[in-house]
Every structure is written in C-alpha cells, then in structure tokens.
Design an enzyme around this catalytic site. Structure first.
Site, PDB file in Angstrom:
ATOM      1  N   CYS A 423       0.921  -1.150  -0.063  1.00 23.73           N
ATOM      2  CA  CYS A 423      -0.031  -0.123  -0.027  1.00 23.73           C
ATOM      3  C   CYS A 423       0.794   1.349   0.098  1.00 23.73           C
ATOM      4  CB  CYS A 423      -0.800   0.071   1.235  1.00 23.73           C
ATOM      5  SG  CYS A 423      -2.183   1.174   1.169  1.00 23.73           S
ATOM      6  N   CYS A 424       0.817   2.079   1.109  1.00 26.41           N
ATOM      7  CA  CYS A 424       1.455   3.232   1.133  1.00 26.41           C
ATOM      8  C   CYS A 424       2.795   3.422   2.206  1.00 26.41           C
ATOM      9  CB  CYS A 424       0.510   4.368   1.681  1.00 26.41           C
ATOM     10  SG  CYS A 424      -1.347   4.097   1.264  1.00 26.41           S
TER      11      CYS A 424
END
Length: 764
Positions: A423-424
């Site tokens: 994800c991030c």
C-alpha cells in the site's frame, strides 16, 4: 526447502547462464540471487534514452481512455456476467504488433472485471451507479449458491461492530471487497519458472503427511494442506493464462524481455483474481536490471530497447483498474491500486541497491508523463549515491509523483535489504511476510465519546459503552484522559474482533492463492490496525490541557460544540508540550491493540494513515475541542491540521519525526507540500535543498528513529486552483496525497478543495 529438480537441465542452464551463486538454484532464494548478480550504479542519469515511437503511440491510445475516465468519473467499460479468475478472459491487447510486454486484466484496455468473491453488494452498487443491470443468473449464483467474503463477515458481526461501522469510529474495513496489502514475490516466476515453483509446493504438501496422520495441530494442518493445493492450482492457472498470449512460462526466463514478461504475468494473475485495496508490486527494478545487464553484455539489447521494455511494463501497471463504487471512491479517491514499487535503498553489506534500472523506472515519468501508478517509492538512505538522490529530487520537483521512505530505519528494523512496501507505508519482507489489512480507527470521534459517555455526536445514539458523560463547565484534562483511556480499551476490542472476523472469512471465501503461492510456506503475519484523526485528537487534548475548553451542550446535555478561552500549543511546530501528547496516543493505542488475541496469531501493528478518507472522517465527526468545525476534513495521516504548522518546514517535519515507529510499524504517513520558491530560485539549488531536507527528516541513529515516510509535492496553490477551473489544461497533473499519488482531475471537488486548503510551506 531444497527442490529436487535437475537444474543442470538445458532449460535451467541456458536461463541461468552467467549467473553467479548456488544457494538460490537449490532452493527459492531471490535475495541470494540478487546479491550475487546485481550491478550497483553510482553514476547519473545521462545514459537514459527517450521513448520509442511505439511507446508514444501506445500511451496515446491508453490516454484516450483515461481522458474518458477523468471526464465521466466512470469506467470506460466493465464486464456484466463474467466472474473473473486468472483464466476467465481471452488475451487482450492495446495494439499487439507494437507491444513488447503484453497482458490485460480483461480482453480490452481499461475494461474492468467483476470480482464477486469478496462481495456481490459492491458489484450491485457499481451496476446501479453506472446505469447498468446485473445479469440475474450472476446475481443468483453469488447470492444463493456461492457464499462471499462479505456475506460471511456480516453473518458474524456483532451489533456493537455494526454501530461502530455506521458511526465512522471504524471506517474503511475490508469487509465488502478484497483486503489486499499482500505482495507476491513476482520475481520468482521469472527466475525459476512455474514448474520449479509447483514442485516446491508438491514437496511441502507431502512434508505435512506425518503431521496430518499424527493429528498434530489438526485444523491448522488440514488448512495448510488445502492452501498449498490451491497454490499449486493457481500456479498452473498462471501458466495457462500466459499460454493464451503465446508464452511458455513453465521454464525460467532466458532474457530481459522474458524476465519482464514472466514477472508481469505473475502480477497480472494477482490483479485478475483479486480486487484488493492495495495490490503492491514489490521490489523489481534491480532484479530486472540483472537480466538487462546480461543482455547488454551479450550484445542483444541496447539502452533504448531496455527503456522500452520498462516503459511497456509500467504502462500495463498504469492500466490496472477495479470496479469500485462512488462510496469507495469517497474513501480512496482516484482509482488507486497502490501498485507500490520500492526503488533504491542500501544493502546489508553496505553496497547501494541502486542500479541503472532504478533510473529507468523513474524515467517513465518523463517518457510517458506523470502518473499515479505504479506508486513509485524511494527507499531513502543518507548513504545513497548523491547522483541518484539528486535525480529523485528533480523528478519530485517536476512531477510530484514520488514518495520517500526511511531505508536506514526499516532495513535495520527488519535486518533485511529485501523488503518492500504494501500500500503506502507498510513494510514487509518480500515472500516471507503478509499483512491482514485493517483500515483505521477514528481517535477524534473516540475522544468525543469519552466526553459524551459513548453517545455519538452525529447520530445521537449510544455507540460506545454507556458511562457518565463529563459534565464539568470546563473540561478537566485528567478526567478526559481517564475517560479516553477507557474508551480506547473498548475501541481496541471492537476493532480487533472485527478484523479477526474479516480475515477469517477472507481466507475462507476469497483466498489469495496466486499471491500466497509466491511466498514461503510459513509466513509471518501482521494484523495491521490504524489511526485516523491523530492531529485532531492531539490538538484537542492540548487545548483542554493548556487553555480553557467549555463544552456547549444541546437540550439533552450532549456536548456538541466547544468554546476555547486562551491559546494552546499545536502539533506541527516542534513544541514538546503537544508533540508528546501525539506520541503518547500512538503508544497507548498500540499497547491496547497488542494485548488482544488475533486470528492466526498475527502480530498487531498500526499505521498513522488516512488515504483520502480524511475527508469522510471529517464528515462523520462533529465539532472537536481543538476548534475544528463539524464536517471539516481531518489532516491526512500524521500531518498537522491545515494551517496550524506555522513555523516552517523543519519544525513541521521534526514534530512528525518524533512519532514512534516502534509503536507504529505499519507506517507513519506525512504529506509535505512546498512551493518551488521555498526550495530556491534555481533548479540545482532546489535539488540540493530537497536532498538536505530528506536527509535531515530521515536521519536515523541509535537514539533517533527519524521519520518513516514522506510524500513530496512541489507546486503552487494557484496552479491547483486553475486546474479545478480548467482541467483540460492539466490532463496528467499528479499530486501526492496520504500515502499515494492521484491524478488531480480524478479527485472529487470536495477532495480537491481539501488539498488546496492544506499547508503549502513557504519557507524552510
């Protein structure tokens, strides 16, 4: 596990010709292969080549569809009656004769597939939103005959969990779509071929026979054998899918083009079979560089051809799409898939992991223009080659498309130089670790529950445990903290209980076989919780402690507003009085989460991250004691509230860097926007100053963790205002939001206004 395949066979000998090392040949060990064979690069970008005519023509064809998406905020097209699997669709192309790397999710560019195994309701909502009718047989199949993950979860949810979900004290839970945040080691398919990987799973399956017959840990043993069987089946499906495009991936890749293609087929299988909230790519650039360098030496590839291979690969990643609802888009706006690719970093042996291919990946932002996917992430170390640092800084200044994460912190924490980001901001060792994604809890709303005895300030219903509300004329800090601590205990239980249900059901009804087939058999699992509203809760507690905060109550005695008398220190200005409150909240909630039992004994972690859901959280949360008005968006991630970090870049960065990664090992997201003039008047000065900021923010030593993550936007607010009024002038304008990049034109008007309202640092 050692694999009993004869690697002296011509298929393997030819594919591995010239490659050094032996351990990686006898058992799956991609890191060992990389360490023995990659070529560190400490030079500059002068070797890079421009896009080929084929790349330009193909990308313009793709952009035609993207312009339609931007204009309509709707899919170009989507299936109506095909439940997608790895092999559900025939081969699809943009323009086959021009494509060096092939493969689409469906049978046409940008056409979206149906992923019913996570839940049929999201698909039904999408059909309704985009004016289509679902095939009745398809709906019957996934409503009455084949139970979905979503149905399983809601069968087991408690009334308390449903109220938490409705109120927004828990939001974004992956209970109606794929959970994602699992990174398959897609490099394995290129290095070993499918036959080798299948044989490993067969041996691991047989290895469990004795445990099964003895009845040892019986349920877990049976489940693991079934999962291994599913892995084998998925690997053979990937092989079948590749055959539709004319490739035999049963064997290892023999050259650079095959290495890119084989790796992409492995990733394509993942996004064909799952619609996870984040479908990260991993750490592929330096791995592929090994094949490119070998082809260079053999005289069968030149620099422009190498760039074309990478361009066509990245182009395909840019085209991945999932069918989402407008409600999903309000949480995670702009069609993100978080195909996160980490680039750079240092090795445990002190060599840089930057290669020429690291530059080629960043160069795609020039050859094809800025784009939000893949989510290009620089693993920053103070020891990185200075030429690469300056090139990355230049790319950020020009495109605002990169994020940066602290390699000196995470490499040391994992004792690994082969980790990536899911994800991030969520680090994990590739092929050895996976995550149970858990969205986030709203600490600002929890604070209001602590004041109002568990009654929701928006819904006016009892959501939290019924306790006596705090009725003082002026809020008392110690009483508020005691009550907040009690409600955090309650929230942690609701949160972990919901996640245990979600991930049990996801494993049961929507298992990620193709991704987990590219992991070791026995993986390290984390239960990834998260915090939203940290800066709102922090500033609210600071106001209560250092000013006088008077609740304003409605006719039922509910505190619906707050009057602040005096000033209070605000998070984001390097003021220990308030920064210590933020650190305490992070540590306090993590310890409560960590004390609870988890599904499959996953290790609890947490992030400070919101994506674009900071807008929705603001909508669901009433007036708060810091003076924030009801409905106003929260600050994203770990950011200070908009406009409150008044002392410049260094002070703001310093406040965020204090947050303890020890208690937030799923990541701490900070989005930093600065006007170009603040970095300097000329490009060389701007690059040098941005490199200096990154070195300072990420500085890591024994007693100083340093910041973990930084989004960097270099732009003027005036340009964004113009882009709102004249989107046609900025078709590729890309900005960094909380943990990912997004086309500005793809944001809703409210989200665009939120971005514009944030702090644009005017001075260092």
């Amino acid at each position: 596990m050692k694999v009993d395949i004869d690697t002296s066979d011509k298929l393997y000998a030819d594919a591995w010709l010239g490659f050094k090392g032996t351990d990686w040949k006898n058992e799956i060990n991609v890191r060992d292969f990389i360490q023995h064979n990659y070529t560190p690069y400490e030079g500059d970008e002068s070797f890079l080549a421009e896009a080929t005519p084929a790349t330009t023509e193909l990308w313009e064809k793709v952009m035609e569809g993207i312009r339609i998406e931007n204009a309509t905020h709707a899919p170009v097209d989507f299936d109506t009656n095909i439940a997608t699997t790895i092999t559900a669709h025939d081969a699809g192309y943009i323009n086959q004769p021009l494509e060096k790397i092939v493969g689409l999710q469906t049978d046409a560019p940008l056409k979206r597939a149906l992923h019913p195994f996570g839940g049929i309701n999201m698909i039904k909502s999408s059909f309704h939103a985009y004016g289509r009718e679902m095939d009745s047989e398809f709906e019957y199949l996934f409503t009455d005959l084949r139970k979905t993950h979503n149905q399983g979860v809601f069968d087991v949810y408690s009334p308390d969990m449903l109220r938490c979900r409705k109120s927004g004290v828990l939001t974004g839970l992956p209970d109606g779509y794929g959970r994602g945040r699992i990174i398959g080691d897609y490099r394995r398919v290129a290095l070993y071929g499918i036959s080798y990987l299948v044989r490993e799973r067969e041996l691991q399956f047989a290895d469990l026979q004795s445990r099964l017959e003895k009845g040892e840990d019986l349920e877990a043993t049976i489940r693991l054998r079934e999962e291994l069987a599913e892995h084998r089946h998925a690997l053979l499906q990937i092989q079948e899918m590749a055959a539709k495009y004319g490739f035999d991936i049963s064997r290892p890749a023999q050259n650079a083009q095959e290495a890119v293609q084989w790796l992409y087929f492995a990733y394509l299988a993942a996004v064909k079979s799952q619609n996870g909230g984040a479908m990260s790519l991993g750490r592929t650039a330096s791995f592929l560089d090994i094949y490119i360098e070998r082809d260079f030496k053999a005289g069968v590839l030149n620099e422009q051809q190498a760039q074309e291979l990478i361009d066509h690969f990245i182009m395909k990643i840019r085209m991945v799409r999932f069918l989402r609802t407008p409600e999903f888009d309000s949480l995670f706006s702009g069609d993100p898939i978080w195909a996160t690719e980490v680039i750079g970093g240092m090795g445990l042996d002190g060599r840089t992991l930057v290669t020429k291919n690291s530059f080629r990946y960043l160069h795609t932002l020039h050859t094809m223009g800025p784009a939000p996917e893949p989510n290009l992430t620089i693993l920053w170390s103070e020891e990185l080659p200075i030429a690469f640092k300056k090139y990355a800084a230049q790319v950020s200044i020009v495109t605002s498309s990169l994020q940066y994460e602290n390699d000196d912190l995470m490499r040391t924490d994992f004792n690994s130089d082969d980790y990536a980001i899911a994800c991030c901001v969520s680090p994990m060792v590739i092929g050895k670790q996976m995550q149970f994604f858990g969205a986030r809890a709203n600490l600002a709303k929890t604070l209001l529950y602590a004041i109002n005895g568990g009654v929701d300030e928006k819904l006016k219903i009892q959501v939290g445990p019924k306790t006596a509300p705090l009725m003082d004329d002026v809020l008392d800090y110690d009483k508020v903290m005691d009550s907040l601590d009690h409600f955090m205990d309650w929230l942690a239980v609701q949160y972990i209980s919901a996640l245990n249900i979600i991930h049990y059901m996801h494993d049961k009804y929507s298992y990620e076989a193709s991704l987990m087939a590219l992991h070791d058999r026995d993986v390290y699992r984390t239960m990834a919780c998260g915090i939203a509203g940290l800066s709102v809760a922090t500033d609210s507690l600071s106001a209560i402690k250092y000013a006088r905060v008077k609740p304003i109550r409605d006719e039922n005695g509910l505190a619906v507003d707050f009057e602040i008398d005096g000033e209070y220190p605000q998070y984001g200005n390097n003021d220990e009085r308030v920064d210590s409150i933020a650190c305490d909240l992070v540590e306090r909630f993590m310890k409560k989460i960590k004390a609870l039992p988890t599904y499959r004994n996953a290790v609890p972690t947490q992030s400070i991250l919101t994506i674009t859901s900071n807008v929705v959280y603001g909508q669901k949360t009433g007036n708060t004691p810091d003076g924030r008005r009801a409905g106003t968006p929260f600050a994203p991630g770990a950011n200070p509230m908009h406009g409150r970090d008044r002392k410049g870049a260094v002070a703001s960065l310093t406040s965020v860097a204090k947050l303890p990664f020890t208690y937030a090992k799923d990541g701490i997201s900070y989005t930093f926007s600065i006007v170009p003039a603040a970095l300097g008047k000329e490009d060389p000065v701007r690059k040098t100053n941005l490199v200096g900021l990154l070195d300072g923010y990420f500085h890591h030593e024994a007693d100083v963790e340093g910041g973990q993550h930084l989004n960097v936007n270099v732009m003027n607010r005036e340009m964004l205002l113009d882009a709102i009024e004249h989107p046609e002038k900025y078709p590729n304008l890309t900005i960094r939001v909380s943990g990912y990049a997004v086309r500005f034109n793809a944001l809703t008007r409210e989200q665009q206004q939120d971005v514009i309202s944030r702090t644009f640092t005017q001075a260092l």
